[in-house]
Design an enzyme around this catalytic site. Structure first.
Site, PDB file in Angstrom:
ATOM      1  N   CYS A  92       0.890  -1.165   0.000  1.00  0.00           N
ATOM      2  CA  CYS A  92       0.000   0.000   0.000  1.00  0.00           C
ATOM      3  C   CYS A  92       0.921   1.206   0.000  1.00  0.00           C
ATOM      4  O   CYS A  92       1.536   1.518   1.018  1.00  0.00           O
ATOM      5  CB  CYS A  92      -0.893   0.002   1.241  1.00  0.00           C
ATOM      6  N   CYS A  95      -0.656   4.281   2.346  1.00  0.00           N
ATOM      7  CA  CYS A  95      -0.751   4.244   3.811  1.00  0.00           C
ATOM      8  C   CYS A  95      -0.290   2.883   4.295  1.00  0.00           C
ATOM      9  O   CYS A  95       0.895   2.579   4.208  1.00  0.00           O
ATOM     10  CB  CYS A  95      -2.152   4.629   4.315  1.00  0.00           C
ATOM     11  N   SER A  96      -1.215   2.048   4.756  1.00  0.00           N
ATOM     12  CA  SER A  96      -0.789   0.772   5.333  1.00  0.00           C
ATOM     13  C   SER A  96      -1.862  -0.281   5.163  1.00  0.00           C
ATOM     14  O   SER A  96      -1.980  -1.167   6.000  1.00  0.00           O
ATOM     15  CB  SER A  96      -0.484   0.973   6.811  1.00  0.00           C
ATOM     16  N   CYS A  97      -2.657  -0.189   4.098  1.00  0.00           N
ATOM     17  CA  CYS A  97      -3.762  -1.121   3.899  1.00  0.00           C
ATOM     18  C   CYS A  97      -3.248  -2.557   3.910  1.00  0.00           C
ATOM     19  O   CYS A  97      -2.260  -2.875   3.240  1.00  0.00           O
ATOM     20  CB  CYS A  97      -4.467  -0.817   2.584  1.00  0.00           C
TER      21      CYS A  97
END
Lengths: 191, 219
Positions: A92, A95-97
């Site tokens: 991702c 962000c941090s999906c």
């Protein structure tokens, strides 16, 4: 940060906005109940059950939910299958999906700039840093998780695993293999 | 928003450093940061898109120097202040100084299993048919909004192929800013490495994004 977060928790508790016991329950859930063994069981079942693998390809959300792995950051799932031609890698960049419901909370490296910046432009060198050197002819498919779909890599089934049951197969599947920064382990390596 | 979060293709961050046997949390405060963030999300005052926008609005030098849960805490403080749950003064003091906004709900311990299991599905029906079909060549738009978007910079003004129509989902560019869910069709669009990175790109590389319909133009 310790003091800042403690202050925030105190403030929100005094205001009646949070319940510290709820925080304990959330932490306990992700420390002890939801983790990469969920995903490993999905992979093992896909290896052993062609109908399930087909269902995963068609509707990963429903197939994974049928094993009881549902919830936050796993609301919409997609399974991508490694083949002899193609290796899949998940990132991702924004962000941090990450698919919490099958892999738990993401590791620090997955959320850090080094991985998020390079996985899309130079995945081979990123993989090499994980000790995974792919043959030149192997294509690399990077999936940037830019929406609410969460990806699970289904690694190739290792050689020498015919006849193994799903529990034993699941032991060959690491978290990193389901992100694409590793492949599944061999039975020899495990023993 | 062309914020510090939009990292795809940037250089100079050094090697990836996997940690053997990494724990879920590296400090006690990280546990509390996770729980506080999720608890505050349960207020129903902001969406995941607004919370992402809050995090990407952290000044670049601070964002890049911050650890992951620090980014979360900075983001949630911004949202608590914006929505009237806490004042800056209260955030600095760590104590209640006055009454603030009332949330739709407060997450209690006994609600946690059900809330985590339910998650926040964001698929929504739309009345129109998809504009693009599987196999169609498309171009991503070239735009640089100061507001939230989920079209990464590296994937703007690029030609790719629609590989899948994924259904219809809440549109984050609107939803982040209180403009409603305004769902749109979502497509997986795949690009050749050379289309995105040009000269010197890995010839074996393809990259895909999930793109909302309004990010795309027909070719």
């Amino acid at each position: 940060m310790q003091a800042r977060v403690k202050g925030l928790e105190t403030l929100l508790t005094e205001k009646g906005l949070i319940d510290p016991a709820a925080i304990d329950a959330i932490v306990e859930t992700y420390e002890t109940k939801v983790g990469p063994r969920n995903g490993a069981r999905v992979v093992a079942k896909a290896w052993n059950d062609a109908d399930f693998a087909e269902w995963l390809k068609r509707d990963a959300t429903a197939a994974i939910a049928s094993l009881g792995y549902i919830g936050r950051q796993g609301e919409h799932m997609r399974a991508v299958f490694n083949t002899t031609d193609t290796h899949n890698l998940i990132v991702c960049t924004l962000c941090s999906c990450y698919p919490w419901s099958v892999l738990g909370l993401p590791p620090v490296w997955y959320k850090a700039p080094a991985y998020r910046s390079r996985a899309v432009i130079d995945p081979r060198s990123v993989l090499a840093e994980f000790g995974l050197v792919l043959p030149e002819e192997k294509k690399i498919r990077v999936w940037d998780s830019t929406a609410e779909l969460r990806y699970l890599v289904i690694p190739e089934r290792p050689e020498g695993t015919a006849g193994m049951n799903e529990a034993a197969l699941a032991d060959l599947v690491s978290r990193d293999a389901m992100i694409g920064t590793a492949v599944a382990g061999s039975p020899e390596a495990l023993s | 928003m062309n914020g510090p979060h939009d990292l795809g293709g940037q250089m100079g961050f050094g090697p990836v450093s996997p940690e053997k046997g990494e724990p879920y949390f590296h400090a006690e405060w990280e546990k509390r940061a996770l729980g506080i963030t999720l608890s505050c999300g349960a207020f129903g005052a902001w969406t995941i898109d607004e919370s992402r926008h809050a995090r990407e609005s952290i000044p670049p030098a601070d964002y890049l120097a911050a650890s992951y849960y620090e980014i979360w805490i900075r983001g949630v403080e911004m949202l608590l202040e914006r929505h009237g749950f806490a004042t800056r003064e209260e955030l600095l003091s760590g104590h209640k100084l006055r009454d603030g906004a009332a949330p739709k709900r407060v997450l209690r311990a006994e609600m946690v299993p059900a809330v985590l299991a339910k998650g926040g599905p964001c698929d929504r029906p739309v009345e129109t048919a998809p504009l693009f079909v599987v196999g169609e060549r498309v171009k991503t738009k070239n735009f640089n909004p100061a507001t939230h978007t989920r079209l990464p910079r590296y994937a703007r003004a690029k030609q790719g192929v629609v590989e899948a129509v994924q259904g219809s989902f809440v549109f984050p560019d609107d939803n982040a800013h209180g403009k409603g869910e305004n769902p749109q069709w979502l497509y997986t669009v795949v690009f050749d490495g050379a289309e995105v990175w040009g000269e010197g790109a890995d010839p074996s590389l393809t990259v895909s994004i999930d793109a909302w319909e309004s990010y795309l133009e027909p070719l």
